[in-house]
Scaffold this motif. Structure first.
Motif, PDB file in Angstrom:
ATOM      1  N   ASP A 186       0.821  -1.210   0.000  1.00 57.21           N
ATOM      2  CA  ASP A 186       0.000   0.000   0.000  1.00 57.21           C
ATOM      3  C   ASP A 186       0.855   1.261   0.000  1.00 57.21           C
ATOM      4  N   SER A 187       2.080   1.144   0.532  1.00 60.65           N
ATOM      5  CA  SER A 187       2.991   2.293   0.607  1.00 60.65           C
ATOM      6  C   SER A 187       3.873   2.416  -0.623  1.00 60.65           C
ATOM      7  N   GLY A 188       3.686   1.517  -1.594  1.00 60.31           N
ATOM      8  CA  GLY A 188       4.440   1.611  -2.835  1.00 60.31           C
ATOM      9  C   GLY A 188       5.824   0.988  -2.788  1.00 60.31           C
ATOM     10  N   ALA A 189       6.005  -0.010  -1.935  1.00 59.60           N
ATOM     11  CA  ALA A 189       7.309  -0.671  -1.831  1.00 59.60           C
ATOM     12  C   ALA A 189       7.691  -1.318  -3.154  1.00 59.60           C
ATOM     13  N   ASP A 190       8.991  -1.299  -3.437  1.00 57.21           N
ATOM     14  CA  ASP A 190       9.470  -1.917  -4.676  1.00 57.21           C
ATOM     15  C   ASP A 190       9.583  -3.434  -4.499  1.00 57.21           C
TER      16      ASP A 190
END
Length: 63
Positions: free
Chosen positions: A32-36
């Motif tokens: 949800d936080s845009g982690a790669d």
């Protein structure tokens, strides 16, 4: 693994999560936080259990 993200990178994506947190909650928060992919791969590799603090997650990732 040379491409394991460092704990600071990982914690950046887990901001605001409430502990204790399950592996599933941790992986979902990172998504949800845009982690790669490197961060998500590292989190998907940790044992499936409850984590009581950010340090516990960092220790599991660094193995």
């Amino acid at each position: 693994m040379a491409d394991t993200p460092n704990p600071i990178q990982i914690q950046k994506f887990l901001g605001g999560i409430d502990y204790p947190a399950s592996k599933e909650d941790i992986v979902q928060r990172a998504k949800d936080s845009g982690a790669d992919d490197a961060v998500l791969d590292a989190l998907n590799a940790i044992p499936d259990k409850e984590y009581d603090a950010p340090t516990a997650v960092s220790e599991a990732v660094s193995g």
